[in-house]
Design a protein around this motif. Structure first.
Motif, PDB file in Angstrom:
ATOM      1  N   LYS A 175     -24.936 -69.991  29.276  1.00  0.00           N
ATOM      2  CA  LYS A 175     -24.582 -71.339  28.823  1.00  0.00           C
ATOM      3  C   LYS A 175     -25.805 -72.236  29.046  1.00  0.00           C
ATOM      4  CE  LYS A 175     -20.424 -74.104  29.560  1.00  0.00           C
ATOM      5  NZ  LYS A 175     -19.255 -74.269  30.409  1.00  0.00           N
ATOM      6  N   LYS A 176     -26.683 -72.246  28.071  1.00  0.00           N
ATOM      7  CA  LYS A 176     -27.999 -72.882  28.266  1.00  0.00           C
ATOM      8  C   LYS A 176     -27.935 -74.391  28.551  1.00  0.00           C
ATOM      9  CE  LYS A 176     -30.669 -69.228  27.359  1.00  0.00           C
ATOM     10  NZ  LYS A 176     -30.503 -68.337  28.489  1.00  0.00           N
ATOM     11  N   ASP A 177     -26.927 -75.061  28.000  1.00  0.00           N
ATOM     12  CA  ASP A 177     -26.869 -76.527  28.170  1.00  0.00           C
ATOM     13  C   ASP A 177     -26.242 -76.977  29.480  1.00  0.00           C
ATOM     14  OD1 ASP A 177     -27.998 -76.862  25.744  1.00  0.00           O
ATOM     15  OD2 ASP A 177     -26.087 -77.114  24.670  1.00  0.00           O
ATOM     16  N   LEU A 178     -25.781 -76.012  30.263  1.00  0.00           N
ATOM     17  CA  LEU A 178     -25.127 -76.358  31.528  1.00  0.00           C
ATOM     18  C   LEU A 178     -26.096 -77.129  32.426  1.00  0.00           C
ATOM     19  CD1 LEU A 178     -22.651 -75.882  33.420  1.00  0.00           C
ATOM     20  CD2 LEU A 178     -23.806 -73.823  34.220  1.00  0.00           C
ATOM     21  N   ILE A 179     -25.577 -78.219  33.022  1.00  0.00           N
ATOM     22  CA  ILE A 179     -26.396 -79.035  33.940  1.00  0.00           C
ATOM     23  C   ILE A 179     -25.906 -78.779  35.360  1.00  0.00           C
ATOM     24  CG2 ILE A 179     -26.923 -81.429  34.645  1.00  0.00           C
ATOM     25  CD1 ILE A 179     -28.308 -80.773  32.067  1.00  0.00           C
ATOM     26  N   VAL A 180     -26.858 -78.513  36.256  1.00  0.00           N
ATOM     27  CA  VAL A 180     -26.498 -78.188  37.638  1.00  0.00           C
ATOM     28  C   VAL A 180     -27.178 -79.168  38.598  1.00  0.00           C
ATOM     29  CG1 VAL A 180     -26.564 -76.390  39.419  1.00  0.00           C
ATOM     30  CG2 VAL A 180     -26.359 -75.743  37.006  1.00  0.00           C
ATOM     31  N   GLY A 181     -26.385 -79.733  39.487  1.00  0.00           N
ATOM     32  CA  GLY A 181     -26.956 -80.715  40.418  1.00  0.00           C
ATOM     33  C   GLY A 181     -26.540 -80.450  41.854  1.00  0.00           C
ATOM     34  N   ILE A 182     -27.421 -80.842  42.774  1.00  0.00           N
ATOM     35  CA  ILE A 182     -27.142 -80.685  44.211  1.00  0.00           C
ATOM     36  C   ILE A 182     -27.163 -82.071  44.852  1.00  0.00           C
ATOM     37  CG2 ILE A 182     -28.014 -79.695  46.403  1.00  0.00           C
ATOM     38  CD1 ILE A 182     -27.522 -77.484  44.543  1.00  0.00           C
ATOM     39  N   CYS A 183     -26.163 -82.363  45.662  1.00  0.00           N
ATOM     40  CA  CYS A 183     -26.230 -83.573  46.480  1.00  0.00           C
ATOM     41  C   CYS A 183     -25.688 -83.236  47.865  1.00  0.00           C
ATOM     42  CB  CYS A 183     -25.495 -84.727  45.816  1.00  0.00           C
ATOM     43  SG  CYS A 183     -23.820 -84.351  45.422  1.00  0.00           S
ATOM     44  N   GLY A 184     -25.528 -84.233  48.721  1.00  0.00           N
ATOM     45  CA  GLY A 184     -25.058 -83.970  50.084  1.00  0.00           C
ATOM     46  C   GLY A 184     -26.206 -83.666  51.024  1.00  0.00           C
ATOM     47  N   CYS A 185     -25.859 -83.169  52.206  1.00  0.00           N
ATOM     48  CA  CYS A 185     -26.855 -83.032  53.283  1.00  0.00           C
ATOM     49  C   CYS A 185     -27.981 -82.058  52.965  1.00  0.00           C
ATOM     50  CB  CYS A 185     -26.164 -82.651  54.584  1.00  0.00           C
ATOM     51  SG  CYS A 185     -25.270 -84.053  55.301  1.00  0.00           S
ATOM     52  N   MET A 186     -27.695 -80.957  52.268  1.00  0.00           N
ATOM     53  CA  MET A 186     -28.775 -80.008  51.976  1.00  0.00           C
ATOM     54  C   MET A 186     -29.855 -80.631  51.106  1.00  0.00           C
ATOM     55  SD  MET A 186     -26.706 -76.417  51.559  1.00  0.00           S
ATOM     56  CE  MET A 186     -28.005 -75.494  50.730  1.00  0.00           C
ATOM     57  N   ALA A 187     -29.457 -81.616  50.318  1.00  0.00           N
ATOM     58  CA  ALA A 187     -30.438 -82.302  49.463  1.00  0.00           C
ATOM     59  C   ALA A 187     -31.468 -83.067  50.306  1.00  0.00           C
ATOM     60  CB  ALA A 187     -29.722 -83.267  48.518  1.00  0.00           C
ATOM     61  N   GLN A 188     -31.116 -83.362  51.545  1.00  0.00           N
ATOM     62  CA  GLN A 188     -32.027 -84.114  52.421  1.00  0.00           C
ATOM     63  C   GLN A 188     -32.966 -83.198  53.199  1.00  0.00           C
ATOM     64  OE1 GLN A 188     -30.918 -87.726  51.187  1.00  0.00           O
ATOM     65  NE2 GLN A 188     -32.400 -87.540  52.832  1.00  0.00           N
ATOM     66  N   GLU A 189     -32.762 -81.871  53.072  1.00  0.00           N
ATOM     67  CA  GLU A 189     -33.567 -80.946  53.870  1.00  0.00           C
ATOM     68  C   GLU A 189     -34.847 -80.570  53.136  1.00  0.00           C
ATOM     69  OE1 GLU A 189     -31.735 -77.644  56.148  1.00  0.00           O
ATOM     70  OE2 GLU A 189     -29.940 -78.242  55.080  1.00  0.00           O
ATOM     71  N   GLU A 190     -35.963 -80.790  53.829  1.00  0.00           N
ATOM     72  CA  GLU A 190     -37.283 -80.441  53.275  1.00  0.00           C
ATOM     73  C   GLU A 190     -37.319 -79.018  52.715  1.00  0.00           C
ATOM     74  OE1 GLU A 190     -40.361 -82.726  56.209  1.00  0.00           O
ATOM     75  OE2 GLU A 190     -40.379 -80.554  56.237  1.00  0.00           O
ATOM     76  N   SER A 191     -36.902 -78.049  53.578  1.00  0.00           N
ATOM     77  CA  SER A 191     -37.065 -76.641  53.184  1.00  0.00           C
ATOM     78  C   SER A 191     -36.149 -76.270  52.012  1.00  0.00           C
ATOM     79  CB  SER A 191     -36.789 -75.739  54.382  1.00  0.00           C
ATOM     80  OG  SER A 191     -35.495 -76.007  54.860  1.00  0.00           O
ATOM     81  N   VAL A 192     -34.966 -76.894  51.954  1.00  0.00           N
ATOM     82  CA  VAL A 192     -34.037 -76.587  50.859  1.00  0.00           C
ATOM     83  C   VAL A 192     -34.615 -77.088  49.539  1.00  0.00           C
ATOM     84  CG1 VAL A 192     -31.779 -77.183  49.872  1.00  0.00           C
ATOM     85  CG2 VAL A 192     -31.950 -76.548  52.285  1.00  0.00           C
TER      86      VAL A 192
END
Ligand code: 5AD
Ligand code: SF4
Length: 471
Positions: free
Chosen positions: A104-121
Motif C-alpha cells: 500500500k504505497k500511499d500509506l502514511i506512517v507516523g511516530i509520536c510519544g516518548c520514543m519520538a523524544q529519544e535520540e537513538s530511536v
C-alpha cells in the motif's frame, strides 16, 4: 528537520515557557474527509490522554478512526520508552507496517510519544526505517496536523521533535474515550531524575497548568455529566511549585473537591513531595477517593540511594502509615523494580519485608530495564536475568497474597461502584469501587453505565471482587 538531543533535554532552568492557546490551521480543516486513521497507544495514562488529543486533531483534519490498521490511510503509533519491552512492541509493530506499506504505497506512517523524544530511536528511524513518514515529539504534539499534512504532500521524512519544552498549549481539542471518567493533566514533565528513569528526558521539566485552566476544564466535565476525574502528571505532588508561592496540589485538590464531582483521583505521587496538608485534604473530602498510588521502587536504603529516590525506607513507611490513616478504607498501591544494578539478595529481601509490612492493595512490579542516556545504564550489573526473573516471581507471589487477603476483608461489606458496562465473559456488570478495585456484580434491574451503585461483596479473588447490587 528537528532532531532530539539528550543534553538539551536534561537541562533545567527557570521558567522559560509561555502558556498559549491552541490554534487550528483553518486551511487544513476537513482536508482529508473520507480518509481513515489507525492509532495505537502504548504505555501510561498520560499517553492514553495524549491519544485522546491526537484523535481529536485527526478528526478536525477530516479523518475517521478505524480499528484495523489494514484499513487505514494513516497509521500513528503513540509510543512509550519506559522499559525495553514497550520499545520492542512498537518496533515489532513497525515491522508489520513495513510489510503493509510495500503493498500500500500511499500509506502514511507516523511516530509520536516518548520514543519520538529519544535520540537513538530517531537516529534508527532516519537510517533504518525510512518508510516512516513523520516523527512528532511530546513537546510539539499540537503541531501534528500540519506535520501530517506536510508528510502527505512531500516525499521526504518529516522529523519534528523539540529537545526541550517550549509553550504550554491550552485548549487542544479532545475526543474522550469515556463519557463518565476523564483524565485531566495538571502538570507535565518531571524534575526528579530517578537514575533508572527516562521520563525526565522524554517529557521535559515540570510545568504546571494554571489552576484557572484546570478548574475550567473540570467545570466543563461536570457540566457534561462526568462522574470521575483523574488528575494526571508524572509527579502530581509537585503541582504548582513552578508557578505559585503557596498554591500546591493540596489547594488544587481542595478547590476541586468543593465542586459537584463525585470522584476525584490523582496519579502519580512521588513520596518526596507528599505533604501533611495533602493528607489532611484527602481525609477531609468524601469525593477524594481512598486510593493512592505511592511508588516505593525498592525496600533497601542502599538501592533507594542508588536510584536517587530521595527517601529512606523508614521515611517511606512513615508516610505510608500517615496516608493509610487518612481514610478508613484507604487502599495504597505501588510500583517496584527488581534487579536494579547492584541489588543483592539482602536488598531484595528488604523489599519483600517492606511489602509484608505495607500489604499493598495493588502493585506493579518490573525487572529493571536499561534505558540509554540514564545514569543507571552505566552502573555495573552482576545479576543474571534468570536471577532477576526468579526475584520477580518471588515478589509477585508475595504481593498477590496480600491483594487476595485485602480483598477478602471486603466480603460481606458494601462498596460503591462506578458502573462501566457488562463483562461479556461473566454476563455481570463491572466497575471500580472507590478503593479502585474491579468489582463484577449482578443486579435485578437495569443499571446505566456511568451510574454509581451500592454493591455487597460476596466473594473475593486476587484481582477482582464479585458481588450483588443492593438498594
Ligand atoms: N526499568 C524498570 N522499571 C522502570 N520504571 C521506570 N523506569 C524503569 C526502568 N528503567 C517503572 C517504575 C515507575 C513505573 C512507571 O515504571 O517503577 O514507577
Ligand atoms: Fe521517573 Fe522518578 Fe520522575 Fe517517576 S519521579 S517519572 S520514576 S524520574
Amino acid at each position: 528537520m528537528n532532531i532530539p538531543n539528550y543534553g538539551e533535554a536534561k537541562s533545567r532552568d527557570k521558567r522559560d515557557y509561555k502558556r498559549v492557546d491552541f490554534i487550528f490551521d483553518k486551511k487544513i480543516k476537513d482536508k482529508y474527509k473520507n480518509k481513515k486513521f489507525f492509532l495505537k497507544t502504548y504505555g501510561c495514562q498520560m499517553n492514553e490522554h495524549d491519544s485522546e488529543n491526537i484523535e481529536a486533531l485527526l478528526c478536525s483534519l477530516g479523518f475517521s478512526k478505524v480499528s484495523d490498521y489494514n484499513d487505514a490511510d494513516v497509521i500513528i503509533l503513540n509510543t512509550c520508552s519506559i522499559r525495553e519491552n514497550a520499545h520492542n512492541k512498537a518496533f515489532g509493530m513497525l515491522g508489520r507496517i513495513k510489510h503493509l506499506k510495500s503493498i500500500k504505497k500511499d500509506l502514511i506512517v507516523g511516530i509520536c510519544g516518548c520514543m519520538a523524544q529519544e535520540e537513538s530511536v530517531v537516529e534508527e528511524i532516519v537510517n533504518k526505517y525510512k518508510f516512516v513518514n513523520f516523527v512528532v515529539g511530546t513537546h510539539n504534539l499540537y503541531q501534528l496536523p500540519n506535520i501530517l499534512d506536510k508528510a502527505i504532500l512531500e516525499e521526504r521524512q518529516q522529523i519534528e521533535v523539540f529537545s526541550r519544552e517550549k509553550d504550554l498549549v491550552e485548549g487542544m481539542p479532545v475526543v474522550r474515550s469515556n463519557s463518565y471518567k476523564a483524565y485531566v493533566n495538571i502538570i507535565y514533565g518531571c524534575d526528579k531524575f530517578c537514575t533508572y528513569c527516562i521520563v525526565p528526558y522524554t517529557r521535559g521539566k515540570e510545568r504546571s497548568r494554571l489552576k484557572e485552566d484546570i478548574l475550567k476544564e473540570i467545570d466543563g466535565l461536570i457540566k457534561d455529566g462526568y462522574k470521575e476525574v483523574t488528575l494526571l502528571g508524572q509527579n502530581v505532588n509537585a503541582y504548582g511549585k513552578d508557578l505559585y508561592e503557596d498554591y500546591t496540589l493540596a489547594n488544587l485538590l481542595e478547590d476541586i473537591a468543593k465542586k459537584d464531582i463525585p470522584r476525584i483521583r490523582f496519579m502519580t505521587s512521588h513520596p518526596w513531595d507528599f505533604t501533611d496538608k495533602m493528607i489532611e485534604v484527602i481525609g477531609k473530602y468524601k469525593n477524594i477517593m481512598p486510593s493512592v498510588h505511592l511508588p516505593v521502587q525498592s525496600g533497601s536504603d542502599r538501592i533507594l540511594k542508588l536510584m536517587g529516590r530521595r527517601y529512606t525506607r523508614g521515611e517511606y513507611l512513615e508516610l505510608f502509615n500517615k496516608i493509610k490513616k487518612a481514610k478508613p478504607n484507604m487502599a495504597i498501591s505501588t510500583d517496584i523494580i527488581v534487579g536494579f544494578p547492584g541489588e543483592e539478595e539482602e536488598d531484595f529481601k528488604d523489599t519483600l519485608d517492606l511489602v509484608k509490612e505495607c500489604k499493598y492493595d495493588n502493585a506493579f512490579t518490573f525487572i529493571f530495564s536499561k534505558r540509554e542516556g540514564t545514569p543507571a545504564c552505566k552502573l555495573k550489573d552482576n545479576t543474571s536475568l534468570e536471577e532477576k526473573e526468579e526475584r520477580l516471581q518471588r515478589l509477585n507471589n508475595v504481593v498477590n497474597k496480600y491483594f487476595l487477603e485485602n480483598n477478602k476483608k471486603l466480603v460481606g461489606k458494601e462498596v460503591l461502584v462506578l458502573t462501566e458496562g457488562i463483562s461479556e465473559k461473566k454476563n455481570m456488570y463491572f466497575g471500580y469501587s472507590e478503593e479502585n478495585k474491579l468489582v463484577n456484580f449482578s443486579s435485578l434491574k437495569d443499571i446505566e453505565v456511568g451510574s454509581i451503585v451500592k454493591v455487597e461483596i460476596t466473594s473475593a479473588k486476587t484481582w477482582s471482587l464479585d458481588g450483588k447490587e443492593v438498594e
